[in-house]
Design a protein around this motif. Structure first.
Motif, PDB file in Angstrom:
ATOM      1  N   SER A  12       0.836  -1.205   0.000  1.00 34.47           N
ATOM      2  CA  SER A  12       0.000   0.000   0.000  1.00 34.47           C
ATOM      3  C   SER A  12       0.867   1.250   0.000  1.00 34.47           C
ATOM      4  O   SER A  12       0.583   2.227  -0.709  1.00 34.47           O
ATOM      5  N   TRP A  13       1.922   1.241   0.791  1.00 35.00           N
ATOM      6  CA  TRP A  13       2.840   2.380   0.789  1.00 35.00           C
ATOM      7  C   TRP A  13       3.562   2.494  -0.551  1.00 35.00           C
ATOM      8  O   TRP A  13       3.846   3.601  -1.020  1.00 35.00           O
ATOM      9  N   ALA A  14       3.841   1.336  -1.182  1.00 31.67           N
ATOM     10  CA  ALA A  14       4.482   1.366  -2.501  1.00 31.67           C
ATOM     11  C   ALA A  14       3.580   2.041  -3.527  1.00 31.67           C
ATOM     12  O   ALA A  14       4.044   2.842  -4.355  1.00 31.67           O
ATOM     13  N   ILE A  15       2.268   1.742  -3.488  1.00 26.73           N
ATOM     14  CA  ILE A  15       1.357   2.365  -4.445  1.00 26.73           C
ATOM     15  C   ILE A  15       1.253   3.862  -4.174  1.00 26.73           C
ATOM     16  O   ILE A  15       1.098   4.666  -5.095  1.00 26.73           O
ATOM     17  N   ASP A  16       1.361   4.269  -2.894  1.00 24.81           N
ATOM     18  CA  ASP A  16       1.384   5.707  -2.592  1.00 24.81           C
ATOM     19  C   ASP A  16       2.644   6.362  -3.144  1.00 24.81           C
ATOM     20  O   ASP A  16       2.595   7.481  -3.666  1.00 24.81           O
ATOM     21  N   ALA A  46       5.157  20.631  -4.123  1.00 23.46           N
ATOM     22  CA  ALA A  46       4.085  19.641  -4.233  1.00 23.46           C
ATOM     23  C   ALA A  46       4.242  18.537  -3.192  1.00 23.46           C
ATOM     24  O   ALA A  46       3.257  18.075  -2.608  1.00 23.46           O
ATOM     25  N   ALA A  47       5.479  18.115  -2.936  1.00 29.76           N
ATOM     26  CA  ALA A  47       5.719  17.063  -1.950  1.00 29.76           C
ATOM     27  C   ALA A  47       5.257  17.505  -0.563  1.00 29.76           C
ATOM     28  O   ALA A  47       4.602  16.744   0.158  1.00 29.76           O
ATOM     29  N   CYS A  48       5.584  18.724  -0.179  1.00 27.81           N
ATOM     30  CA  CYS A  48       5.195  19.230   1.141  1.00 27.81           C
ATOM     31  C   CYS A  48       3.678  19.329   1.277  1.00 27.81           C
ATOM     32  O   CYS A  48       3.092  18.929   2.295  1.00 27.81           O
ATOM     33  N   LEU A  49       3.018  19.850   0.234  1.00 31.01           N
ATOM     34  CA  LEU A  49       1.574  20.026   0.298  1.00 31.01           C
ATOM     35  C   LEU A  49       0.826  18.711   0.133  1.00 31.01           C
ATOM     36  O   LEU A  49      -0.264  18.539   0.685  1.00 31.01           O
ATOM     37  N   ASN A  50       1.393  17.768  -0.614  1.00 32.60           N
ATOM     38  CA  ASN A  50       0.825  16.421  -0.677  1.00 32.60           C
ATOM     39  C   ASN A  50       0.773  15.824   0.719  1.00 32.60           C
ATOM     40  O   ASN A  50      -0.218  15.200   1.115  1.00 32.60           O
ATOM     41  N   PHE A  51       1.864  15.993   1.472  1.00 31.95           N
ATOM     42  CA  PHE A  51       1.945  15.454   2.832  1.00 31.95           C
ATOM     43  C   PHE A  51       0.857  16.065   3.708  1.00 31.95           C
ATOM     44  O   PHE A  51       0.135  15.360   4.424  1.00 31.95           O
ATOM     45  N   MET A 227       5.018   8.507   2.252  1.00 35.49           N
ATOM     46  CA  MET A 227       5.383   7.799   1.024  1.00 35.49           C
ATOM     47  C   MET A 227       4.933   8.569  -0.211  1.00 35.49           C
ATOM     48  O   MET A 227       5.647   8.624  -1.214  1.00 35.49           O
ATOM     49  N   MET A 228       3.743   9.188  -0.146  1.00 36.24           N
ATOM     50  CA  MET A 228       3.302   9.978  -1.290  1.00 36.24           C
ATOM     51  C   MET A 228       4.205  11.192  -1.482  1.00 36.24           C
ATOM     52  O   MET A 228       4.582  11.533  -2.608  1.00 36.24           O
TER      53      MET A 228
END
Length: 334
Positions: A12-16, A46-51, A227-228
């Motif tokens: 599941s973390w891999a798919i994220d 984007a990485a920060c806001l995705n989190f 992970m995302m």
């Protein structure tokens, strides 16, 4: 028992993670293509806001955990097959630069694995029909919202010099790209959260009262969000190129309209727990904005190829998961 639970969590973390670099373009393709931000800075943003977005809300996670099929039929091998299908389809479409939907490949994979295990009666067909409907509705909403928004903005700015408009919307696009990145995390990370919660329910590690939202454990939220964000930080330049320039060339005012329109659609659907595709929404918005400029500037051939991939996502992931479940089922015979 526990090793299998750990495997499902890791998958599941891999798919994220894959979703992060596969769908990075959803948030930042337009801000990069218009020259407002460099690809590196946009990816970090984007990485920060995705989190941050991934930590808020559980409506979509509830749909995944409870809405697709009766939980009694969702056994460990079903989740393994569904996640395998999602990973394979996402990697394949990423390799060819096709902005497909991680959301819908996970839906199709879960449905295919459940059917292989227990038959069609185990599925919640009403919810699946709603999800399938939004394959068409979400890009249409993005298209219409993007077209109306850019027309309204152009009318408001009709007496402002083009240079002034360009300067203003270069700054405004930072806000719209941020909103898009946040909603991407809010929508897409919750799918993997829902799968992990399904696994925890199967193994008796958590319970969900009928009619209630899933109470996602904090460690699940942090793991999926992390992970995302890590996947987003790793890039995804193949699809950024497709989304940002191959469909239509955009200026900052158009990028702002497209991102804002898609974010509006995604905020609304996340509120109602509908697991729509961020890819579909932003692509539809880009095409809607482009069509108002001049329908001829939209590369409809590229758009058509993307649409074909959308339509094929659920049946292909369904078939992959169905075949995978049949293949691995002997290993899980109790």
């Amino acid at each position: 028992m526990i090793p299998m639970l750990v495997l499902i969590i890791l998958m599941s973390w891999a798919i994220d993670y894959i979703n992060g670099f596969h769908d990075t373009a959803n948030a930042i393709a337009t801000v990069v293509s218009t020259g407002v931000m460099s690809a590196r800075n946009a990816i970090v943003m984007a990485a920060c806001l995705n989190f941050g977005g991934a930590l808020l809300g559980t409506h979509v996670a509830t749909t995944i955990a409870k809405g697709i099929a009766d939980s009694q039929f969702v056994v460990p091998e079903v989740l393994v097959a569904a996640l395998t299908a999602a990973i394979l389809w996402d990697l394949g479409t990423w390799y060819f630069g096709i902005p497909s939907s991680t959301s819908h490949t996970l839906m199709g994979g879960l449905a295919g694995a459940v059917v292989a295990h227990a038959g069609f009666h185990a599925l919640h067909m009403t919810k699946l029909e709603e999800i399938t409907l939004f394959i068409f509705v979400s890009p249409m909403l993005g298209f219409l919202t993007g077209a109306l928004l850019i027309l309204g903005i152009q009318w408001i700015c009709r007496r402002v010099s083009s240079n002034r408009v360009n300067v203003v919307f270069r700054k405004m696009q930072l806000l719209s790209a941020s909103a898009m990145a946040f909603t991407h995390g809010q929508n897409d990370a919750q799918k993997a959260m829902g799968v992990i919660c399904l696994a925890l329910i199967i193994y008796g590690k958590m319970t969900v009262a009928p009619g209630h939202l899933v109470s996602v454990p904090l460690w699940v939220k942090l793991g999926c969000a992390g992970m995302m964000a890590a996947g987003t930080a790793s890039g995804g330049l193949r699809i950024i190129k497709t989304m940002g320039s191959r469909i239509v060339k955009l200026r900052p005012i158009h990028g702002f309209a497209a991102e804002t329109a898609a974010a509006m659609v995604l905020f609304t659907t996340a509120h109602f727990g509908i697991p729509v595709s961020t890819t579909h929404s932003i692509t539809g918005a880009i095409m809607g904005v482009g069509a108002t400029m001049n329908a001829n500037v939209v590369r409809w051939g590229v758009a058509g190829n993307i649409f074909v991939a959308w339509v094929l996502t659920i049946p292909c992931s369904f078939a992959i998961a169905y075949g995978t479940l049949r293949l691995i089922h002997p290993l899980f015979v109790r």
